[in-house]
Design an enzyme around this catalytic site. Structure first.
Site, short mmCIF file in Angstrom:
data_model
loop_
_atom_site.label_atom_id
_atom_site.label_comp_id
_atom_site.label_asym_id
_atom_site.label_seq_id
_atom_site.Cartn_x
_atom_site.Cartn_y
_atom_site.Cartn_z
N ALA A 170 42.17 53.73 -5.88
CA ALA A 170 41.20 54.80 -6.13
C ALA A 170 40.24 54.43 -7.26
O ALA A 170 40.58 53.65 -8.14
CB ALA A 170 41.95 56.09 -6.47
N PRO A 171 39.06 55.04 -7.26
CA PRO A 171 38.06 54.81 -8.32
C PRO A 171 38.21 55.80 -9.47
O PRO A 171 39.05 56.68 -9.43
CB PRO A 171 36.74 55.03 -7.58
CG PRO A 171 37.07 56.13 -6.61
CD PRO A 171 38.53 55.95 -6.22
N TRP A 172 37.33 55.69 -10.46
CA TRP A 172 37.47 56.49 -11.69
C TRP A 172 36.62 57.75 -11.68
O TRP A 172 36.68 58.55 -12.61
CB TRP A 172 37.09 55.66 -12.92
CG TRP A 172 35.84 54.84 -12.77
CD1 TRP A 172 35.81 53.47 -12.57
CD2 TRP A 172 34.48 55.27 -12.77
NE1 TRP A 172 34.50 53.05 -12.44
CE2 TRP A 172 33.67 54.13 -12.57
CE3 TRP A 172 33.84 56.50 -12.93
CZ2 TRP A 172 32.28 54.18 -12.50
CZ3 TRP A 172 32.46 56.57 -12.86
CH2 TRP A 172 31.69 55.42 -12.65
N PRO A 197 45.55 53.99 -9.35
CA PRO A 197 44.30 54.60 -9.83
C PRO A 197 43.48 53.57 -10.59
O PRO A 197 43.98 52.47 -10.91
CB PRO A 197 44.80 55.70 -10.78
CG PRO A 197 46.17 55.31 -11.18
CD PRO A 197 46.71 54.35 -10.15
N GLU A 199 42.08 51.81 -13.72
CA GLU A 199 42.76 51.65 -15.01
C GLU A 199 42.11 52.49 -16.12
O GLU A 199 42.75 52.85 -17.10
CB GLU A 199 42.89 50.17 -15.41
CG GLU A 199 41.61 49.37 -15.43
CD GLU A 199 41.22 48.79 -14.06
OE1 GLU A 199 41.46 49.45 -13.02
OE2 GLU A 199 40.63 47.69 -14.04
N GLU A 271 36.68 53.76 2.01
CA GLU A 271 35.66 54.75 1.61
C GLU A 271 34.83 54.09 0.52
O GLU A 271 35.31 53.93 -0.60
CB GLU A 271 36.33 56.00 1.04
CG GLU A 271 37.17 56.78 2.01
CD GLU A 271 36.34 57.53 3.03
OE1 GLU A 271 35.09 57.54 2.92
OE2 GLU A 271 36.95 58.10 3.93
N CYS A 305 29.76 59.55 -5.11
CA CYS A 305 29.32 58.67 -4.01
C CYS A 305 28.37 59.37 -3.06
O CYS A 305 27.65 58.72 -2.33
CB CYS A 305 30.55 58.13 -3.28
SG CYS A 305 31.67 59.45 -2.81
P1 NAD Z 1 35.47 49.72 -7.92
O1 NAD Z 1 35.24 49.23 -6.54
O2 NAD Z 1 35.05 48.87 -9.05
O3 NAD Z 1 37.03 49.99 -8.15
C1 NAD Z 1 37.75 50.85 -7.31
C2 NAD Z 1 39.23 50.54 -7.45
O4 NAD Z 1 39.46 49.23 -6.95
C3 NAD Z 1 39.76 50.54 -8.88
O5 NAD Z 1 41.05 51.10 -8.88
C4 NAD Z 1 39.81 49.05 -9.22
O6 NAD Z 1 40.80 48.74 -10.21
C5 NAD Z 1 40.22 48.47 -7.88
N1 NAD Z 1 39.89 47.05 -7.70
C6 NAD Z 1 38.91 46.33 -8.31
N2 NAD Z 1 38.96 45.05 -7.87
C7 NAD Z 1 39.97 44.97 -6.97
C8 NAD Z 1 40.50 43.91 -6.18
N3 NAD Z 1 40.00 42.68 -6.25
N4 NAD Z 1 41.55 44.18 -5.37
C9 NAD Z 1 42.07 45.43 -5.30
N5 NAD Z 1 41.60 46.47 -6.04
C10 NAD Z 1 40.56 46.24 -6.85
O7 NAD Z 1 34.82 51.17 -7.97
P2 NAD Z 1 34.70 52.13 -9.21
O8 NAD Z 1 33.66 51.55 -10.10
O9 NAD Z 1 36.04 52.45 -9.75
O10 NAD Z 1 34.16 53.47 -8.50
C11 NAD Z 1 32.86 53.67 -8.14
C12 NAD Z 1 32.65 53.32 -6.67
O11 NAD Z 1 33.49 54.11 -5.84
C13 NAD Z 1 31.25 53.64 -6.21
O12 NAD Z 1 30.77 52.59 -5.42
C14 NAD Z 1 31.43 54.90 -5.38
O13 NAD Z 1 30.42 55.12 -4.42
C15 NAD Z 1 32.74 54.67 -4.77
N6 NAD Z 1 33.32 55.93 -4.30
C16 NAD Z 1 33.34 56.17 -2.96
C17 NAD Z 1 33.86 57.38 -2.48
C18 NAD Z 1 33.88 57.66 -1.02
O14 NAD Z 1 34.53 58.63 -0.63
N7 NAD Z 1 33.23 56.87 -0.18
C19 NAD Z 1 34.38 58.30 -3.38
C20 NAD Z 1 34.35 58.02 -4.74
C21 NAD Z 1 33.83 56.81 -5.19
#
Ligand code: NAD
Length: 514
Positions: A170-172, A197, A199, A271, A305
């Site tokens: 999940a994202p932050w 989640p 970090e 997502e 998002c």
């Molecule tokens: P991110 O992609 O940087 O990180 C998301 C998650 O992935 C975090 O828990 C992170 O630790 C993990 N992660 C990072 N590298 C990884 C890897 N190599 N392998 C496995 N896991 C890994 O995204 P973010 O900056 O946390 O969140 C913002 C993004 O999330 C935006 O692009 C936003 O649009 C998207 N988002 C999408 C939705 C949706 O429903 N489509 C909802 C909320 C957020």
């Protein structure tokens, strides 16, 4: 008399005390208990509104992921064999615990994200409770095709079965809601889960899992590992005992996750990012569109998002829309998330603030910053002013890339064909809105805009009963609704012979003569 600053400080102190007490035993939650991560590395959760440290915890490493997956695997036989009614009862109890703890959840979410308390209280927390109640109901409504004799000699039916251990990432931006969207359909359908989640924001996911235990959901059904993406995330995605990966995050990381998951042939649910268009036709109610644009662009400081990021306004309304939107943006109150009068909190971190500022500064060379475009001088946290940009080229970075900050680009269009073509002109397809009083124009927008959700005369609202998910580079798979429940099940065809004949007629197509 206590002034407003004192009351906000008091609320923040209360949130801090609670977080420090609650998370003293570690930021992992495995087999119904908190645990400390064993990666040998720590992470400090920082309050983005002040830059102050909230809590330092030990990050999960590969061993912690392995323990969490083992706990989920051990819990699977019993949980998947529970009747839908038993799972539903457990989720109803869970919803009741969440409702009792709503205040705590709102404080912790605002503290770790810098969200205004009114947003946590009125959106994140009630949305999560409602989602929990929805999936408690959905657990008892698993639908399938009717059974029947589709071949004259057999009876066929379909079983919908849980998949096994689900790995979720999940994202932050909405940590509590994202945890709920991942965990609830999975466990309602009889799976067990390990959620990682972000970090930066582990606190409410951990509280969520602890509340599930309090509600009587068996140990090991819901596990949380808090570690970095590269370490804990990749281990979870590659783990041979994880049957499905459900990921919410950015498109580039989603691609990496897909690559790793493919190596072990896992079911995938992605997502990803968005760049939602907001199309205003020339017969729209301009006051409604302006208010909708400001709310749609600034919700969660633009870290949403589905946020409105590109407004295309038909030429006759364009100038008025730009000036009214800029004026309204300038009235939005930035400040302490715990202050009742605050509308807009900081971004999640100074790094995210600087990333947003970078996009705006690069755009300045070829576009016009009408309002905002800077960090406010009087606030110490990771704040950025609501920003409106015009005169940008459609193919420029500020129009095409996901910024994830309080930045709205407004561009004009001439005829309806152009408006819809521009709306579709990015790789993303998560959400969009169209604004018109003409039912035919609005109807055309709903058919022709390629996105997983199209709002008419509104932008942002979501409901538990309806699916959320993207088209194209925004991913595939649905969160919330009966659609997401189905994604966490697999379909089995069961076929019974009805003839009781040993030498069946069809065998002769393989051996012997007719
Ligand atoms: P991110 O992609 O940087 O990180 C998301 C998650 O992935 C975090 O828990 C992170 O630790 C993990 N992660 C990072 N590298 C990884 C890897 N190599 N392998 C496995 N896991 C890994 O995204 P973010 O900056 O946390 O969140 C913002 C993004 O999330 C935006 O692009 C936003 O649009 C998207 N988002 C999408 C939705 C949706 O429903 N489509 C909802 C909320 C957020």
């Amino acid at each position: 008399m206590e002034n407003r600053g004192d009351s906000a400080r008091g609320t923040r102190d209360q949130a801090l005390r609670h977080v420090r007490e609650h998370f003293a035993d570690g930021a992992q939650y495995i087999a119904g208990r908190p645990a400390k991560g064993t990666s040998g590395r720590t992470h400090t959760v920082v309050d983005p509104a002040t830059g102050d440290e909230i809590h330092t915890y030990e990050l999960a490493g590969a061993d912690d992921v392995d323990s969490a997956v083992a706990a989920a695997r051990d819990a699977f036989p019993l949980w998947s064999a529970a009747t839908p009614g038993e799972r539903s009862d457990a989720l109803h109890r869970f919803a009741a615990v969440l409702a009792d703890r709503a205040g705590e959840f709102a404080l912790a979410e605002s503290l770790q994200c810098g969200k205004p308390l009114k947003l946590s209280r009125e959106f994140d927390v009630p949305g999560t409770i409602d989602n929990t109640a929805f999936f408690a109901g959905a657990a008892r409504h698993l639908q399938g095709q009717s059974a029947g004799e589709y071949s004259g000699d057999h009876t066929s039916y379909v079983r919908r079965e849980p998949i096994g251990v689900i790995g979720s990432i999940a994202p932050w931006n909405y940590p509590l809601q994202m945890a709920a969207w991942k965990i609830l359909p999975a466990v309602a359908a009889g799976n067990t889960i390990v959620l990682k989640p972000a970090e930066l924001t582990p606190l409410t996911s951990l509280l969520f899992a602890a509340s599930a235990t309090e509600a009587g959901i068996p140990d090991g059904v819901i596990n949380i590992v808090t570690g970095t993406g590269g370490q804990a995330g990749e281990r979870l995605v590659a783990h041979p005992d994880v049957a499905m990966i459900s990921f919410t995050g950015s498109t580039p990381v989603g691609k990496r996750v897909a690559e790793i998951a493919t190596g072990t042939v896992k079911r995938l649910h992605l997502e990803l990012g968005g760049k939602a268009p907001f199309v205003v036709f020339d017969d729209a109610d301009i006051e409604a569109a302006v208010h909708g644009a400001v709310a749609g662009a600034l919700i969660n400081t633009g870290q949403d998002c589905t946020a409105a990021t590109r407004a295309y306004v038909q030429r006759p309304l364009y100038e008025e829309f730009v000036s009214a939107t800029a004026d309204l943006m300038a009235t939005v109150r930035l400040g302490d998330p715990f202050e009742p009068g605050t509308d807009l909190g900081p971004l999640i971190s100074y790094a995210q603030r600087d990333r947003v500022a970078g996009f705006v500064d690069r755009a300045r060379t070829h576009a016009r910053v009408v309002t905002g475009g800077a960090a406010p001088q009087h606030l110490k946290g990771a704040y950025y002013l609501p920003t409106l940009i015009t005169d940008a080229a459609q193919d420029s970075e500020i129009v095409q890339s996901e910024i994830f900050g309080p930045v709205l680009v407004v561009l004009p269009f001439d005829d309806d064909d152009d408006g819809i073509a521009l709306a579709n002109d990015t790789p993303y397809g998560l959400a969009a809105s169209a604004w018109s009083r003409d039912v035919y124009r609005a109807g055309r927008a709903t058919r022709e805009i390629r996105a997983g959700c199209v709002w008419i005369n509104d932008h942002i609202p979501i409901i538990s009963e309806m699916p959320h998910g993207g088209y194209r580079a925004s991913g595939f798979g649905k969160d919330m609704s009966a659609y997401s429940f189905e994604e966490y099940t697999q379909v089995k065809h069961v076929m019974f012979d009805n003839t009781a004949v040993a030498r069946k007629d069809w065998h002769r197509t393989v051996f012997g003569d007719r």
